[in-house]
Design a protein around this motif. Structure first.
Motif, PDB file in Angstrom:
ATOM      1  N   SER A  53       3.805  -3.486  -5.876  1.00  0.00           N
ATOM      2  CA  SER A  53       4.542  -2.810  -4.801  1.00  0.00           C
ATOM      3  C   SER A  53       4.693  -1.326  -5.083  1.00  0.00           C
ATOM      4  O   SER A  53       4.609  -0.494  -4.176  1.00  0.00           O
ATOM      5  N   ALA A  54       4.918  -0.983  -6.355  1.00  0.00           N
ATOM      6  CA  ALA A  54       5.056   0.432  -6.716  1.00  0.00           C
ATOM      7  C   ALA A  54       3.756   1.180  -6.417  1.00  0.00           C
ATOM      8  O   ALA A  54       3.781   2.293  -5.881  1.00  0.00           O
ATOM      9  N   GLY A  55       2.624   0.574  -6.753  1.00  0.00           N
ATOM     10  CA  GLY A  55       1.350   1.210  -6.448  1.00  0.00           C
ATOM     11  C   GLY A  55       1.132   1.365  -4.960  1.00  0.00           C
ATOM     12  O   GLY A  55       0.633   2.394  -4.490  1.00  0.00           O
ATOM     13  N   PHE A  56       1.532   0.356  -4.185  1.00  0.00           N
ATOM     14  CA  PHE A  56       1.369   0.402  -2.734  1.00  0.00           C
ATOM     15  C   PHE A  56       2.230   1.509  -2.134  1.00  0.00           C
ATOM     16  O   PHE A  56       1.760   2.264  -1.266  1.00  0.00           O
ATOM     17  N   GLY A 109      -4.832   0.983  -4.485  1.00  0.00           N
ATOM     18  CA  GLY A 109      -6.040   0.875  -3.673  1.00  0.00           C
ATOM     19  C   GLY A 109      -5.781   0.177  -2.354  1.00  0.00           C
ATOM     20  O   GLY A 109      -6.247   0.619  -1.290  1.00  0.00           O
ATOM     21  N   THR A 110      -5.006  -0.909  -2.393  1.00  0.00           N
ATOM     22  CA  THR A 110      -4.667  -1.634  -1.169  1.00  0.00           C
ATOM     23  C   THR A 110      -3.858  -0.757  -0.226  1.00  0.00           C
ATOM     24  O   THR A 110      -4.079  -0.752   0.988  1.00  0.00           O
ATOM     25  N   GLY A 111      -2.914   0.005  -0.783  1.00  0.00           N
ATOM     26  CA  GLY A 111      -2.080   0.874   0.040  1.00  0.00           C
ATOM     27  C   GLY A 111      -2.875   1.965   0.725  1.00  0.00           C
ATOM     28  O   GLY A 111      -2.639   2.275   1.902  1.00  0.00           O
ATOM     29  N   GLU A 114      -4.882   0.236   3.593  1.00  0.00           N
ATOM     30  CA  GLU A 114      -4.052  -0.119   4.752  1.00  0.00           C
ATOM     31  C   GLU A 114      -3.612   1.119   5.516  1.00  0.00           C
ATOM     32  O   GLU A 114      -3.735   1.190   6.742  1.00  0.00           O
ATOM     33  N   SER A 115      -3.077   2.113   4.808  1.00  0.00           N
ATOM     34  CA  SER A 115      -2.594   3.311   5.493  1.00  0.00           C
ATOM     35  C   SER A 115      -3.749   4.074   6.137  1.00  0.00           C
ATOM     36  O   SER A 115      -3.667   4.505   7.287  1.00  0.00           O
ATOM     37  N   GLY A 116      -4.851   4.238   5.389  1.00  0.00           N
ATOM     38  CA  GLY A 116      -5.978   4.987   5.917  1.00  0.00           C
ATOM     39  C   GLY A 116      -6.598   4.342   7.141  1.00  0.00           C
ATOM     40  O   GLY A 116      -6.923   5.021   8.124  1.00  0.00           O
ATOM     41  N   LEU A 117      -6.763   3.022   7.100  1.00  0.00           N
ATOM     42  CA  LEU A 117      -7.361   2.331   8.246  1.00  0.00           C
ATOM     43  C   LEU A 117      -6.422   2.349   9.444  1.00  0.00           C
ATOM     44  O   LEU A 117      -6.872   2.461  10.591  1.00  0.00           O
ATOM     45  N   ASN A 118      -5.121   2.242   9.205  1.00  0.00           N
ATOM     46  CA  ASN A 118      -4.167   2.362  10.311  1.00  0.00           C
ATOM     47  C   ASN A 118      -4.235   3.746  10.934  1.00  0.00           C
ATOM     48  O   ASN A 118      -4.182   3.891  12.164  1.00  0.00           O
ATOM     49  N   VAL A 119      -4.345   4.776  10.093  1.00  0.00           N
ATOM     50  CA  VAL A 119      -4.459   6.144  10.607  1.00  0.00           C
ATOM     51  C   VAL A 119      -5.703   6.294  11.469  1.00  0.00           C
ATOM     52  O   VAL A 119      -5.654   6.831  12.583  1.00  0.00           O
ATOM     53  N   TYR A 120      -6.839   5.813  10.968  1.00  0.00           N
ATOM     54  CA  TYR A 120      -8.088   5.993  11.701  1.00  0.00           C
ATOM     55  C   TYR A 120      -8.076   5.245  13.031  1.00  0.00           C
ATOM     56  O   TYR A 120      -8.420   5.808  14.080  1.00  0.00           O
ATOM     57  N   GLY A 353       1.825   6.496   6.533  1.00  0.00           N
ATOM     58  CA  GLY A 353       2.060   6.158   5.137  1.00  0.00           C
ATOM     59  C   GLY A 353       3.520   5.885   4.847  1.00  0.00           C
ATOM     60  O   GLY A 353       3.868   4.926   4.144  1.00  0.00           O
ATOM     61  N   VAL A 354       4.400   6.733   5.385  1.00  0.00           N
ATOM     62  CA  VAL A 354       5.846   6.524   5.193  1.00  0.00           C
ATOM     63  C   VAL A 354       6.282   5.193   5.797  1.00  0.00           C
ATOM     64  O   VAL A 354       7.063   4.442   5.195  1.00  0.00           O
ATOM     65  N   MET A 355       5.769   4.874   6.984  1.00  0.00           N
ATOM     66  CA  MET A 355       6.139   3.611   7.629  1.00  0.00           C
ATOM     67  C   MET A 355       5.615   2.412   6.843  1.00  0.00           C
ATOM     68  O   MET A 355       6.297   1.387   6.718  1.00  0.00           O
ATOM     69  N   ASN A 356       4.410   2.528   6.280  1.00  0.00           N
ATOM     70  CA  ASN A 356       3.885   1.465   5.432  1.00  0.00           C
ATOM     71  C   ASN A 356       4.773   1.263   4.207  1.00  0.00           C
ATOM     72  O   ASN A 356       5.034   0.128   3.787  1.00  0.00           O
ATOM     73  N   ALA A 357       5.214   2.376   3.612  1.00  0.00           N
ATOM     74  CA  ALA A 357       6.104   2.275   2.455  1.00  0.00           C
ATOM     75  C   ALA A 357       7.412   1.595   2.837  1.00  0.00           C
ATOM     76  O   ALA A 357       7.931   0.749   2.090  1.00  0.00           O
ATOM     77  N   GLY A 358       7.965   1.957   3.999  1.00  0.00           N
ATOM     78  CA  GLY A 358       9.194   1.308   4.464  1.00  0.00           C
ATOM     79  C   GLY A 358       9.002  -0.177   4.677  1.00  0.00           C
ATOM     80  O   GLY A 358       9.885  -0.991   4.388  1.00  0.00           O
ATOM     81  N   ALA A 359       7.813  -0.563   5.179  1.00  0.00           N
ATOM     82  CA  ALA A 359       7.522  -1.978   5.382  1.00  0.00           C
ATOM     83  C   ALA A 359       7.491  -2.723   4.049  1.00  0.00           C
ATOM     84  O   ALA A 359       7.998  -3.844   3.932  1.00  0.00           O
TER      85      ALA A 359
END
Length: 408
Positions: A53-56, A109-111, A114-120, A353-359
């Motif tokens: 989770s910390a890495g994500f 890597g997973t984070g 997920e964030s990059g693909l959501n952005v694109y 990215g911030v929203m992914n972290a909050g999730a």
């Protein structure tokens, strides 16, 4: 961007989310073998959840800056490369300390993926439908993962599972390099200025002057739209994982169901989540329902399904779990899809990215709180707690819907 131009990277995105889902799906199946391999107990092996989770979270809050500096192609390649390298290292059965630390790289890597693909995907026309499909493929992977891992464990070690998963990531990294655009720069961009490929799915806010790169995260954290989106995902993931993690125990302990029936019911919950992401957004589009109306309908369905699962006979409760997953399905990807309408276009990568972290934080804190409440008040307290969270979703969505309404 036209659909034909977008198709190859979109298909690679779907494949990547299947792999991310498989990664989540195999984790629970591998834990007993990993505990036996290292001779550790549940509490000790649980450390990997915190490091992962910390890495994500680290990836989620830094992916925006990475995309701004290097572009989406390099960002996704870096995330995919970290995922593959971590998986290959895990396949060597490293010492336990290194095994734990490798989860940090795996989570990072997973984070990024997920964030990059959501952005694109959020920057493409029809982003709401595309993002729902993207996250539906995550559900496909989560359904594939457990039987795949169980099958391999039938004749090989848990390290072979990771070797297979890491090998599957190699062509995806190649796909990121070949299919995704490089970093573009418009005539209005100053040298080194951040570039975002986000195109709102509907009318969005007027572009604001680009904040300094070093202040991008700080600006996103103070943005009201980002705060609301983060709160929505924080609560949503608490509902999803609260039911996903504790639903089996609730059905067995509070409802007295046989373990096999409870297991099928939880599988139905995840299947419903996947189907909801494939079906609800296209149905809403054909009915010409607004995004706000679609999510209000889903929230009503979530609340009704939780109440039915809590108050109805056991047979009805099992069906209600599937319906709960179905109505939950579109909430997360749709919230991601509207980010370009909630904040400044240049903040979109960092905001996602911030929203992914909050999730991730919500997915850790709220299921833990649900388990703590159940430990003290009995497992029958699970669904009232989840019902309260579903009502909190209404409270958070209301100001988001109001912002969308002002821009529609």
């Amino acid at each position: 961007m036209r659909f034909r131009q977008a198709r190859p990277p979109v298909l690679v995105s779907y494949a990547a989310f299947v792999l991310v889902g498989i990664n989540v799906g195999i984790s629970g199946v591998l834990l007993p073998s990993q505990m036996a391999s290292y001779g550790v107990d549940r509490a000790t092996i649980g450390i990997i959840f915190f490091t992962g989770s910390a890495g994500f979270v680290l990836a989620s809050v830094s992916t925006g800056a990475l995309i701004q500096r290097a572009g989406i192609r390099i960002a996704l390649t870096a995330g995919g490369g970290a995922f593959v390298l971590a998986g290959l290292y895990l396949a060597t059965r490293p010492p336990f300390i290194a095994f734990v630390l490798a989860q940090l790289v795996l989570g990072y890597g997973t984070g990024v993926l997920e964030s990059g693909l959501n952005v694109y995907i959020a920057g493409l026309p029809g982003a709401t439908t595309l993002l729902n499909r993207l996250h539906a493929f995550f559900g496909v992977g989560a359904l594939i993962g457990p039987p795949l891992a169980a099958w391999i464990l039938g004749f090989a070690s848990w390290t072979v599972v990771w070797l297979v998963v890491a090998a599957a990531g190699v062509p995806l990294v190649a796909g990121f390099l070949l299919a995704y655009p490089g970093r573009e720069r418009s005539a209005t961009d100053a040298p080194g200025a951040p570039v975002v490929h986000a195109v709102p799915d509907g009318p969005g806010p007027s572009p604001a002057p680009a904040p300094a790169r070093r202040g991008m995260l700080h600006t996103a954290l103070r943005d009201r739209g980002v705060q609301l989106g983060t709160a929505m995902l924080f609560v949503y993931v608490g509902v999803e994982l609260g039911v996903g993690n504790w639903g089996f125990s609730y059905l067995v302990q509070a409802r007295g169901l046989h373990a096999s029936i409870a297991g099928y019911t939880i599988s139905g919950f995840w299947l419903g989540l996947t189907l909801g992401r494939f079906l609800i957004s296209p149905i809403a589009a054909r009915a010409r329902a607004t995004t706000a109306a679609m999510i209000y309908a889903c929230l009503a369905g979530i609340t009704a399904a939780i109440a039915a699962a809590w108050l109805s006979p056991a047979a009805v409760a099992c069906v209600a779990f599937g319906l709960l997953g179905f109505f939950l399905g579109p909430v997360f990807p749709t919230t991601m899809a509207i980010v370009p309408r909630l904040t400044q276009p240049r903040l979109v990568p960092t905001a996602i990215g911030v929203m992914n972290a909050g999730a991730v934080i919500g997915g850790s804190a709220l299921p833990w709180l649900a388990g703590t409440i159940a430990q003290n008040a009995g497992m029958q307290a699970l669904l009232p707690f989840v019902l309260a969270l579903s009502l909190a979703q209404f409270a958070v969505w209301r100001p988001i819907a109001a912002r969308l309404g002002r821009r529609d």
